[in-house]
Design an enzyme around this catalytic site. Sequence first.
Site, PDB file in Angstrom:
ATOM      1  N   SER A  56       0.850  -1.198   0.000  1.00 33.18           N
ATOM      2  CA  SER A  56       0.000   0.000   0.000  1.00 33.18           C
ATOM      3  C   SER A  56       0.881   1.242   0.000  1.00 33.18           C
ATOM      4  O   SER A  56       1.707   1.431   0.909  1.00 33.18           O
ATOM      5  CB  SER A  56      -0.879  -0.002   1.249  1.00 33.18           C
ATOM      6  OG  SER A  56      -1.324   1.318   1.513  1.00 33.18           O
ATOM      7  N   HIS A 111      -1.012  -1.216  -4.344  1.00 31.94           N
ATOM      8  CA  HIS A 111      -2.324  -0.925  -3.732  1.00 31.94           C
ATOM      9  C   HIS A 111      -2.406   0.578  -3.498  1.00 31.94           C
ATOM     10  O   HIS A 111      -1.589   1.157  -2.785  1.00 31.94           O
ATOM     11  CB  HIS A 111      -2.450  -1.702  -2.424  1.00 31.94           C
ATOM     12  CG  HIS A 111      -3.768  -1.558  -1.741  1.00 31.94           C
ATOM     13  ND1 HIS A 111      -4.900  -2.238  -2.136  1.00 31.94           N
ATOM     14  CD2 HIS A 111      -4.149  -0.805  -0.672  1.00 31.94           C
ATOM     15  CE1 HIS A 111      -5.918  -1.926  -1.331  1.00 31.94           C
ATOM     16  NE2 HIS A 111      -5.486  -1.053  -0.440  1.00 31.94           N
ATOM     17  N   ASP A 151      -4.425   3.547  -2.108  1.00 36.44           N
ATOM     18  CA  ASP A 151      -5.481   3.897  -1.146  1.00 36.44           C
ATOM     19  C   ASP A 151      -5.950   5.337  -1.350  1.00 36.44           C
ATOM     20  O   ASP A 151      -5.167   6.273  -1.179  1.00 36.44           O
ATOM     21  CB  ASP A 151      -4.951   3.747   0.282  1.00 36.44           C
ATOM     22  CG  ASP A 151      -4.942   2.309   0.750  1.00 36.44           C
ATOM     23  OD1 ASP A 151      -5.972   1.627   0.609  1.00 36.44           O
ATOM     24  OD2 ASP A 151      -3.892   1.873   1.264  1.00 36.44           O
ATOM     25  N   MET A 187      -8.489   8.275  -0.097  1.00 36.44           N
ATOM     26  CA  MET A 187      -9.313   8.681   1.063  1.00 36.44           C
ATOM     27  C   MET A 187      -9.763  10.122   0.909  1.00 36.44           C
ATOM     28  O   MET A 187      -9.002  10.955   0.406  1.00 36.44           O
ATOM     29  CB  MET A 187      -8.489   8.552   2.340  1.00 36.44           C
ATOM     30  CG  MET A 187      -7.954   7.163   2.570  1.00 36.44           C
ATOM     31  SD  MET A 187      -6.935   7.130   4.041  1.00 36.44           S
ATOM     32  CE  MET A 187      -6.593   5.381   4.158  1.00 36.44           C
ATOM     33  N   HIS A 216      -8.134   1.269  -4.254  1.00 37.47           N
ATOM     34  CA  HIS A 216      -9.078   1.046  -3.151  1.00 37.47           C
ATOM     35  C   HIS A 216      -9.720   2.394  -2.838  1.00 37.47           C
ATOM     36  O   HIS A 216      -9.084   3.262  -2.239  1.00 37.47           O
ATOM     37  CB  HIS A 216      -8.296   0.482  -1.948  1.00 37.47           C
ATOM     38  CG  HIS A 216      -9.112   0.298  -0.724  1.00 37.47           C
ATOM     39  ND1 HIS A 216      -8.565   0.015   0.515  1.00 37.47           N
ATOM     40  CD2 HIS A 216     -10.457   0.356  -0.517  1.00 37.47           C
ATOM     41  CE1 HIS A 216      -9.528  -0.092   1.408  1.00 37.47           C
ATOM     42  NE2 HIS A 216     -10.681   0.126   0.816  1.00 37.47           N
ATOM     43  N   MET A 239     -11.906   4.797  -0.913  1.00 35.78           N
ATOM     44  CA  MET A 239     -12.585   5.060   0.367  1.00 35.78           C
ATOM     45  C   MET A 239     -13.136   6.471   0.271  1.00 35.78           C
ATOM     46  O   MET A 239     -12.689   7.384   0.981  1.00 35.78           O
ATOM     47  CB  MET A 239     -11.593   4.895   1.522  1.00 35.78           C
ATOM     48  CG  MET A 239     -11.197   3.446   1.764  1.00 35.78           C
ATOM     49  SD  MET A 239      -9.680   3.278   2.755  1.00 35.78           S
ATOM     50  CE  MET A 239      -8.447   3.451   1.474  1.00 35.78           C
ATOM     51  N   MET A 246     -11.537  -5.986   4.944  1.00 28.89           N
ATOM     52  CA  MET A 246     -10.778  -5.033   5.758  1.00 28.89           C
ATOM     53  C   MET A 246     -10.511  -5.675   7.113  1.00 28.89           C
ATOM     54  O   MET A 246     -11.445  -6.054   7.830  1.00 28.89           O
ATOM     55  CB  MET A 246     -11.573  -3.741   5.972  1.00 28.89           C
ATOM     56  CG  MET A 246     -11.721  -2.854   4.744  1.00 28.89           C
ATOM     57  SD  MET A 246     -10.178  -2.342   3.954  1.00 28.89           S
ATOM     58  CE  MET A 246      -9.319  -1.527   5.291  1.00 28.89           C
ATOM     59  N   ASP A 289      -6.630  -6.677   3.871  1.00 32.86           N
ATOM     60  CA  ASP A 289      -6.011  -5.342   3.926  1.00 32.86           C
ATOM     61  C   ASP A 289      -6.111  -4.779   5.342  1.00 32.86           C
ATOM     62  O   ASP A 289      -7.210  -4.546   5.843  1.00 32.86           O
ATOM     63  CB  ASP A 289      -6.742  -4.424   2.922  1.00 32.86           C
ATOM     64  CG  ASP A 289      -6.169  -3.011   2.869  1.00 32.86           C
ATOM     65  OD1 ASP A 289      -5.118  -2.750   3.480  1.00 32.86           O
ATOM     66  OD2 ASP A 289      -6.801  -2.167   2.186  1.00 32.86           O
ATOM     67  N   GLY A 290      -4.968  -4.541   5.948  1.00 30.35           N
ATOM     68  CA  GLY A 290      -4.920  -3.888   7.254  1.00 30.35           C
ATOM     69  C   GLY A 290      -4.128  -4.691   8.271  1.00 30.35           C
ATOM     70  O   GLY A 290      -4.522  -5.808   8.627  1.00 30.35           O
ATOM     71  N   GLY A 318       1.138  -2.280   4.031  1.00 33.37           N
ATOM     72  CA  GLY A 318       1.735  -0.940   3.926  1.00 33.37           C
ATOM     73  C   GLY A 318       2.942  -0.824   4.831  1.00 33.37           C
ATOM     74  O   GLY A 318       4.090  -1.001   4.407  1.00 33.37           O
TER      75      GLY A 318
END
Length: 227
Positions: free
Chosen positions: A11, A36, A38, A40, A70, A72, A141, A179-180, A201
């Site tokens: 990530s 990946h 991200d 936001m 991804h 968000m 997630m 993921d996470g 990440g």
Amino acid sequence: MPLMEPIIAPSILAADFSRLGEEVSNVLRAGADMIHFDVMDNHYVPNLSVGPLVLQSLRKAGMNDPVDVHLMVKPVDRLVEEFLTSQPTYISVHPEATEHLHRTLAMIRAGDAKAGLVLNPATPLEVLEEVLDSIDLVLIMSVNPGFGGQSFIPSSLTKLARVKSIIDQADHEIRLQIDGGIKPSNIGAAAAAGADTFVAGTAIFASPDYAATISEMRQQITLATQV
Ligand code: DX5
Ligand code: ZN
């Protein structure tokens, strides 16, 4: 379905943004399969990251590798369209972030990307069965979305296994992404529970040797899944 080759997707959220292009090429050279990305918006999640311009810049600079976006953000459809111009392999969306999930997923596929459905830790699985024919990936997630560097929520493993048994019923290939909070010490458990696509990440970008970390992750996946 045949066994899917594991995909490791660092990530960029944990990368050094002052040297993003270099970080992306370093992590790819270190053995990453996919980037990946991200996104936001400080609305759907309480944080702000990067938008389509940043992916466009990476593409202009010659980065042709697979990217999974991804999203968000809420609303999401307009940004789906924008990201489709940068040849993403996957675009994944949260059902809470769109009024018409089926339409959003169809829009992603119509734009020649693969469609991903993201399930938060508290999102029930009902929606998955309704859109099974319209997706190519489910992203579980294992933290609440919004920040990197959080701890893996252990109940995500049960959720992975439940989702795996549903997607195995589909008549096309659906990847299962986690993921996470993924790191070498828990990636094996995620693989054993059915994940085949792994976002990490902090575990990669905060490590001194990206290649060593990615290769350790691959070893853990192999150990956990060999029969
Ligand atoms: C969280 C993001 C994740 C996260 C992963 O909202 O979707 O991709 O940045 O970062 P780590 O691996 O640090 O949890
Ligand atoms: Zn993510």
